[in-house]
Design an enzyme around this catalytic site. Sequence first.
Site, short mmCIF file in Angstrom:
data_model
loop_
_atom_site.label_atom_id
_atom_site.label_comp_id
_atom_site.label_asym_id
_atom_site.label_seq_id
_atom_site.Cartn_x
_atom_site.Cartn_y
_atom_site.Cartn_z
N ALA A 99 -117.13 -70.23 51.24
CA ALA A 99 -116.61 -71.09 52.31
C ALA A 99 -115.94 -70.23 53.38
CB ALA A 99 -115.59 -72.07 51.74
N CYS A 100 -116.05 -70.70 54.61
CA CYS A 100 -115.29 -70.12 55.72
C CYS A 100 -114.88 -71.29 56.61
CB CYS A 100 -116.10 -69.07 56.46
SG CYS A 100 -117.51 -69.72 57.36
N GLN A 101 -114.52 -71.05 57.84
CA GLN A 101 -114.07 -72.15 58.69
C GLN A 101 -115.22 -73.05 59.13
OE1 GLN A 101 -110.89 -72.87 59.01
NE2 GLN A 101 -111.38 -74.72 60.15
#
Length: 149
Positions: A99-101
């Site tokens: 996950a990232c932004q």
Amino acid sequence: MDRILEFILNHYILSLALAVVTFLLIQELLDTAFKKFKPISPLLAVAKMNDSETVIIDVREPNEFNQSHIENAINSPLSKLPEQLGKLEPYKKKPVLIACQTGTRAASAAKILTKAGFEQIFVITGGMQSWEDDYKLPIKASGKNKATA
């Protein structure tokens, strides 16, 4: 054939640009066709988290991670990921959610993990922005990193 050669000689910048764009397009198509990680929606990610011993790696910077993150996620910023591969070694055979932004950094992290030998890599499409805003899934907010690789 003579006219094509004449065109290339008279318009060498256009011809070079065409060659570069064609090369980059073919490279992107091959990369997409043979990538070893899969995109996964936040809802399917939750289902995968419930079904198996899935590991969540959040590749955002620590200040972003501290604002909100998925429960039990490991914070390993993309900029430091190559250095921290040794700490992530035990998870090579397990399903790994990244996950990232917004999902952009996660794809880069997936390529790094694929080259390092991780077998089951899934990139959460839309990242935490989609997780929180679109799907309204639960998050954990804290002042400190709970788990840092």
